[in-house]
Design an enzyme around this catalytic site. Structure first.
Site, mmCIF file in Angstrom:
data_model
loop_
_atom_site.group_PDB
_atom_site.id
_atom_site.type_symbol
_atom_site.label_atom_id
_atom_site.label_comp_id
_atom_site.label_asym_id
_atom_site.label_seq_id
_atom_site.Cartn_x
_atom_site.Cartn_y
_atom_site.Cartn_z
ATOM 1 N N ASP A 318 0.851 -0.592 -0.355
ATOM 2 C CA ASP A 318 0.438 -0.321 0.265
ATOM 3 C C ASP A 318 0.762 1.289 0.120
ATOM 4 O O ASP A 318 1.781 1.039 0.109
ATOM 5 C CB ASP A 318 -1.066 0.036 1.438
ATOM 6 N N GLU A 321 2.706 5.372 -4.355
ATOM 7 C CA GLU A 321 2.491 5.824 -5.463
ATOM 8 C C GLU A 321 3.386 6.762 -5.837
ATOM 9 O O GLU A 321 3.918 6.784 -6.564
ATOM 10 C CB GLU A 321 1.120 6.843 -5.273
ATOM 11 N N ASP A 422 -8.660 3.280 -2.326
ATOM 12 C CA ASP A 422 -9.837 3.759 -1.486
ATOM 13 C C ASP A 422 -10.955 4.006 -1.993
ATOM 14 O O ASP A 422 -10.819 5.341 -2.105
ATOM 15 C CB ASP A 422 -9.913 4.516 -0.616
HETATM 16 C C1 GLC Z 1 -4.837 3.257 2.487
HETATM 17 C C2 GLC Z 1 -5.366 1.896 2.080
HETATM 18 C C3 GLC Z 1 -6.364 1.130 2.427
HETATM 19 C C4 GLC Z 1 -5.820 0.969 4.246
HETATM 20 C C5 GLC Z 1 -5.374 2.188 4.861
HETATM 21 C C6 GLC Z 1 -4.847 1.667 6.189
HETATM 22 O O1 GLC Z 1 -5.768 3.942 2.240
HETATM 23 O O2 GLC Z 1 -6.048 2.133 0.291
HETATM 24 O O3 GLC Z 1 -6.522 -0.050 2.339
HETATM 25 O O4 GLC Z 1 -6.752 0.372 4.583
HETATM 26 O O5 GLC Z 1 -4.857 2.665 3.457
HETATM 27 O O6 GLC Z 1 -3.827 0.751 5.870
#
Ligand code: GLC
Length: 702
Positions: A318, A321, A422
């Site tokens: 995650d 980017e 998200d």
């Molecule tokens: C980001 C991710 C999401 C995750 C959050 C906390 O927003 O896209 O999937 O739950 O971070 O880690």
């Protein structure tokens, strides 16, 4: 045929292309008259701009992965600059990933163009309506691959020849997956798991979000809430669950924190003065590994391997980017800018505050320098790609991996899959996800999914049912939601809805023999599990306009409901099919069909056989001993396939699998062995034959 044109002097490589043997290197002149009339390359400041005028302008454009917007990408300008934008309303651009590949389809011509450049890029797909496409790259040069073929399937296959085949995920990853930001203690995780089993709601995977870590420090365990994580993992495994954990790239700056100490001054991205670059993410002050370097990927892989040894089964990459909440400079700038501001300045105050942060900063391409000395704006779009590549490297070689990443670039399919980031618990996002998953398929990403139920916002009962009904057919079926939003586990609603949600999940497990067969054939033959209707019906002009239905494999057509209160919907069928909800044949063309809340409109195309199984609580690398073959044979003829393998290794690549072509013809069934590379397990197969004149049923052993 694949042509390559090199524009300018490319000084960075995305490493997306892995095979070039079949590629013919040509210059732009060569392609004139083939696909375009005119072609102009110019340099404008630091940008290289290529403008082409197509020979004809009335075509469809498909691709670009999970950007928001319609399935047909025509008429807009797109930005490729991987960005974390957690509220993707219809205008959100750019987003997390860059797949600069599209397929153009018109009456007389079909081609694909892959513009391979890992840095900042814009592509305009005929926004002026003149049949012109513009490619604008911030950099010295780029490679462009033009794939000219007669069939869409072949174009996609050639693109995957260039950028690499999809890896197969483990069999169990086709099961239902439950996530939440966060299940924040071992007892909560175990309670969730127990509830699934107590309520007989099938589930295969539980996901751990950032709270399993100590202070969000990557490769640590929270000592308090996960004090006995090994026992937790053991118990979960004994209950038939797999566990997948989040990994964020930002490494906390903290003395004596092993991961930080090992990497500082060696593995992190730099600022322009040559010091390790720092930013703010979940743990506070962090530095970022330069995954573009092989030695950094190897180091990361060793850490991943440790988590595997602990008992983690899969990963979720995650914030890659890279999402950076703020840098030191942002804070300084903001302080400076806000210093003399007063409420009297009105909107100006808001705009200064709004400029802080990731989206407005457009990713700090100039502030960050890679270990190779290249500026980040030339490599930003492959940061996430290289992170999942590093994570992939942490697994034993012949073990299938469940790894998904939020940020990605073309070629990511070699290492794992993606989820769409998200999204929200909005009705609009059900439709959005239909289009995104199909667009991901068109850029060769077959392991895909979205946060079922919606990540942000508070879901309502009807919405979650419709969201889950779409999830049933996705390669990855994961329910995930954000902190402080309404809970989304199947039992979080009134019993009536709990029953509906349970039925939906159970149905997923019934479909597994068909899903796995179609999925694996897709991996082997470069065909996506989920595909727009036109993918199988290229000669059907109407099918290019259908954006809210899709094919699952080549026999199942799904037409989801994505509006509240809807109990009927129009469905376009490219050929006669069986409405699987009422087992009535429906003719080719547009049809109005029933879609009460308990039903997902879906159809088996005439002439096909779909294998299903009875309910199970979780997947054990094999189908049940009893299968049902749904034979849709209006004229008493149909064909289907059944695939089996070990479900956990890459031995399928060596041909160690079984593939049977099942032919039904007027009461007779033949199992034709297409490949016999795996130990076959005898099963009872119940045949249900749906014909023009009534149903026939019998059983066979195979
Ligand atoms: C980001 C991710 C999401 C995750 C959050 C906390 O927003 O896209 O999937 O739950 O971070 O880690």
């Amino acid at each position: 045929m694949i042509y390559k044109v090199i524009y300018g002097n490319p000084d960075v490589s995305s490493e997306a292309v892995v095979n070039e043997k079949k590629v013919k290197l040509v210059d732009q002149e060569y392609l004139k008259n083939v696909i375009f009339d005119e072609c102009l390359l110019k340099k404008e400041k630091e940008y290289l701009i290529l403008r082409i005028k197509l020979k004809e302008k009335r075509g469809f454009y498909f691709g670009f992965g999970d950007k928001v917007g319609p399935l047909n990408r025509k008429g807009r300008r797109y930005i490729f600059w991987n960005t974390d934008d957690f509220i993707h309303h219809p205008g959100a651009e750019p987003l997390y990933k860059s797949f600069p590949f599209f397929i153009y389809i018109s009456k007389n011509m079909k081609f694909g163009i892959f513009t391979d450049y890992p840095g900042y890029m814009e592509i305009d797909l005929d926004s002026e309506g003149k049949g012109e496409i513009e490619f604008k790259v911030r950099g010295e040069g780029f490679n462009q691959y033009i794939i000219l073929e007669e069939k869409v399937k072949k174009i996609l296959k050639q693109y995957l020849y260039l950028t690499g085949k999809n890896v197969a995920f483990p069999f169990w990853s086709l099961g239902y997956q439950q996530s939440r930001w966060s299940y924040s203690s071992q007892s909560e995780v175990l309670q969730i798991a127990k509830k699934f089993r107590d309520k007989n709601i099938p589930c295969d995977v539980i996901w751990l979000d950032i709270d399993y870590m100590e202070g969000y420090k990557v490769f640590t365990w929270n000592k308090e809430n996960f004090s006995n994580y090994k026992l937790m993992l053991e118990k979960l495994h004994n209950m038939g669950f797999k566990v997948s954990a989040i990994l964020d790239p930002g490494v906390k700056v903290e003395k004596n924190y092993e991961v930080f100490e090992e990497a500082k001054d060696r593995y992190f991205l730099k600022d322009t003065s040559g010091k390790d670059f720092e930013g703010a993410v979940w743990p506070g002050r962090v530095r970022f590994p330069d995954f573009c370097e092989n030695k950094v990927r190897k180091w990361w892989a060793r850490k991943v391997n440790k988590l595997l040894e602990d008992g983690i089964d899969g990963f979720w990459n995650d914030m890659n980017e890279i999402a950076i909440f703020a840098s030191e400079k942002d804070i300084e700038d903001a302080k400076e800018k806000l210093k003399n501001m007063k409420l009297e300045d009105g909107i100006k105050v808001a705009s200064v505050i709004g400029e802080i942060g990731e989206i407005k900063k457009r990713g700090r391409g100039d502030e960050i320098v890679h270990l190779s000395g290249k500026k980040h704006y030339k490599l930003k779009n492959v940061y996430g790609f290289n992170m999942i590549r590093a994570t992939f490297g942490g697994f034993p070689k012949n073990k299938r991996k469940l790894i998904i990443t939020r940020s990605a670039y073309s070629g990511v399919q070699r290492y794992g899959g993606v989820w769409t980031g998200d999204n929200h618990s909005w009705w609009e996002h059900i439709l959005l996800e239909i289009q995104r998953i199909n667009s991901l398929s068109m850029v060769g990403v077959f392991n895909s999914g979205f946060d079922v139920g919606g990540f942000g916002g508070n879901v309502e009962p009807e919405l979650i049912v419709r969201f889950m009904q779409l999830g049933v057919f996705m390669p990855l079926f994961r329910n995930h939601s954000a902190i402080e939003t309404r809970r989304q586990e199947p039992w979080s609603f009134d019993t009536e809805y709990e029953e509906l949600l349970k039925d939906v999940i159970v149905y997923r497990y019934k479909l597994i023999p068909y899903l796995y067969t179609s999925y694996m054939l897709g991996i082997l033959e470069d065909k996506p599990l989920i595909a727009p209707i036109f993918y199988y019906f290229e000669n059907d002009e109407q099918s290019y306009q259908v954006f809210d239905q899709f094919m699952v494999g080549k026999s199942l057509l799904v037409a989801p409901v994505y509006n509240p209160g809807v109990t009927k919907r129009m469905v376009y069928l490219p050929k006669r099919a069986l409405n699987f909800n009422n087992k009535i044949f429906v003719r080719k063309g547009w049809n109005l069909v029933d879609a009460p809340l308990s039903k997902i409109p879906h159809f088996i195309l005439d002439g096909s056989i779909v294998f299903m199984q009875d309910e199970v609580q979780y997947l054990k690398n094999s189908y049940n001993d009893v299968l049902t073959a749904h034979v849709v044979a209006y004229n008493d003829k149909a064909v289907g396939y059944l695939y089996e393998d070990d479900g956990e290794s890459y031995n399928y690549k060596k041909g160690l699998y079984n593939l049977y072509k099942v032919v039904y013809d007027k009461g007779n069934v033949q199992f034709l062995t297409k490949r016999n590379g795996f130990l076959h397990r005898k099963r009872k197969i119940k045949f249900k034959i749906y014909r023009k004149f009534g149903l026939d049923e019998f059983e066979l052993e195979f």
